[in-house]
Design a protein around this motif. Structure first.
Motif, mmCIF file in Angstrom:
data_model
loop_
_atom_site.group_PDB
_atom_site.id
_atom_site.type_symbol
_atom_site.label_atom_id
_atom_site.label_comp_id
_atom_site.label_asym_id
_atom_site.label_seq_id
_atom_site.Cartn_x
_atom_site.Cartn_y
_atom_site.Cartn_z
ATOM 1 N N TRP A 163 -8.964 -0.266 -2.916
ATOM 2 C CA TRP A 163 -7.517 -0.279 -2.754
ATOM 3 C C TRP A 163 -6.876 -0.729 -4.064
ATOM 4 O O TRP A 163 -7.427 -1.553 -4.782
ATOM 5 C CB TRP A 163 -7.088 -1.239 -1.651
ATOM 6 N N CYS A 165 -3.617 -2.568 -5.704
ATOM 7 C CA CYS A 165 -2.508 -3.474 -5.368
ATOM 8 C C CYS A 165 -1.466 -3.460 -6.481
ATOM 9 O O CYS A 165 -1.804 -3.272 -7.657
ATOM 10 C CB CYS A 165 -3.042 -4.890 -5.179
ATOM 11 N N MET A 172 1.387 2.587 -8.175
ATOM 12 C CA MET A 172 1.339 3.629 -7.145
ATOM 13 C C MET A 172 0.610 4.864 -7.663
ATOM 14 O O MET A 172 -0.174 5.489 -6.930
ATOM 15 C CB MET A 172 2.757 3.993 -6.703
ATOM 16 N N ALA A 175 -3.037 4.141 -7.528
ATOM 17 C CA ALA A 175 -3.545 4.285 -6.156
ATOM 18 C C ALA A 175 -3.714 5.755 -5.792
ATOM 19 O O ALA A 175 -4.700 6.150 -5.164
ATOM 20 C CB ALA A 175 -2.599 3.604 -5.174
ATOM 21 N N TRP A 182 -3.473 1.788 -0.743
ATOM 22 C CA TRP A 182 -2.346 1.229 -1.507
ATOM 23 C C TRP A 182 -1.962 -0.083 -0.850
ATOM 24 O O TRP A 182 -1.715 -0.142 0.357
ATOM 25 C CB TRP A 182 -1.185 2.214 -1.521
ATOM 26 N N SER A 195 7.412 3.248 -0.883
ATOM 27 C CA SER A 195 6.217 3.301 -1.715
ATOM 28 C C SER A 195 5.173 4.245 -1.131
ATOM 29 O O SER A 195 4.454 4.926 -1.877
ATOM 30 C CB SER A 195 5.625 1.899 -1.899
ATOM 31 N N VAL A 199 3.474 7.258 -3.186
ATOM 32 C CA VAL A 199 2.030 7.421 -3.382
ATOM 33 C C VAL A 199 1.595 8.819 -2.952
ATOM 34 O O VAL A 199 0.828 9.500 -3.652
ATOM 35 C CB VAL A 199 1.245 6.339 -2.608
ATOM 36 N N PHE A 216 -2.754 2.189 3.965
ATOM 37 C CA PHE A 216 -1.426 1.756 3.533
ATOM 38 C C PHE A 216 -1.225 0.360 4.125
ATOM 39 O O PHE A 216 -1.103 0.191 5.335
ATOM 40 C CB PHE A 216 -0.349 2.727 4.005
#
Length: 310
Positions: A163, A165, A172, A175, A182, A195, A199, A216
């Protein structure tokens, strides 16, 4: 649609083995812990804590929340995460970010702040290559590797889910390009929804179709008390300490507080925004922590786990 996964955050504090075991026994899906190398308050090393947790649990997933990847060489990071993944029999999720909120730790580690992004991108690429089990060369701006491989391979084929962060558009994009999830930090429900859309759009821009199980995630502080004002006051006190800044004006944005029904309602807004994983960090006195964990598990956790992704 799938049920929401709920994580419990121990924030880099010292927890006894039996306390960690109780978190698992209460039915949480994920155990997470924080990361800083230097900080203004005491905090343990996240890799060490996750290895410790792996030894005393059997089924709960383990998540660093979040590794500051630019502070670590990706070869060492890949080895440590591989070891935890093997020892936990495939229960590791890797979460990485670029940090930067505490510049002193970058200075102490000899890492320029302006290299955070490129170090993270190259670090992810290198770890993925190690986890593939193949020999490889790598010629990056920061890292150069020649004819390397790593054995044994992770328990999970291709390595643990990774993931990303952060809070910014570059995070984004990271990710969307590299991640299996994300994980924004300190976001409102509206920001989470925005967001998630970004993404997905960034992934589409590079021709990537995100998997159905792409995570997510929402990270949320939770302060439980039957009196909502008292819960809010406790959150302000604790979070002002944890972040070394006044929290009175922003506590309503970044903390769910009050009795159980109010907290459930607050967290459901994130599910409606598209969240499929919620990480909760309880505001609680250390000496009463297991009472708080039990109360959350009894009054709030079942309702959250019954929720389904939209």
């Amino acid at each position: 649609m799938a049920n929401i996964q709920i994580g419990f955050h121990i924030d880099g504090d010292v927890w006894e083995p039996e306390q960690i075991t109780q978190v698992e026994d209460h039915g949480f899906d994920i155990l997470t812990t924080g990361e800083h190398i230097l900080f203004f308050r005491p905090i343990l090393d996240t890799v060490t804590v996750l290895a410790y947790a792996a030894a005393v649990t059997k089924k709960i997933k383990l998540l660093p929340s979040t590794l500051i990847l630019p502070l670590r060489h990706p070869t060492m990071m890949a080895k440590e995460l591989t070891s935890i993944d093997i020892l936990s029999k495939g229960r590791l999720i890797a979460s990485v970010g670029i940090g930067g909120d505490y510049p002193r730790e970058f200075e102490a580690c000899g890492v320029p702040m302006n290299e955070r992004g490129v170090r993270a991108n190259e670090g992810i690429e290198i770890m993925r290559k190690y986890w593939s089990g193949e020999r490889f060369d790598y010629d990056g701006r920061i890292f150069q590797l020649k004819d390397v491989d790593m054995l044994p391979p992770p328990h999970q084929t291709g390595g643990p889910p990774l993931w990303v962060c952060g809070r910014s558009d570059p995070a984004m994009k990271r990710a969307a390009k590299y991640g299996n999830g994300w994980q924004p930090y300190m976001y409102t429900a509206d920001q989470v929804a925005e967001s998630i859309t970004k993404v997905k759009d960034f992934a589409a821009d590079i021709g990537r179709e995100l998997d159905d199980d792409f995570a997510f995630t929402t990270f949320m502080y939770v302060s439980m008390h039957d009196d909502a004002q008292e819960a809010r006051n406790r959150a302000i006190e604790q979070l002002s300490y944890r972040f070394n800044m006044p929290f009175e004006k922003i506590v309503d944005k970044y903390c769910a507080y009050g009795p159980a029904d109010k907290i459930i309602e607050s967290l459901s807004e994130y599910v409606a925004a598209g969240t499929n994983h919620i990480i909760v960090a309880l505001v609680m006195p250390e000496e009463e922590r297991m009472d708080y964990v039990a109360k959350f598990a009894e009054e709030i956790l079942p309702a959250l786990q019954r929720m389904q992704t939209v």
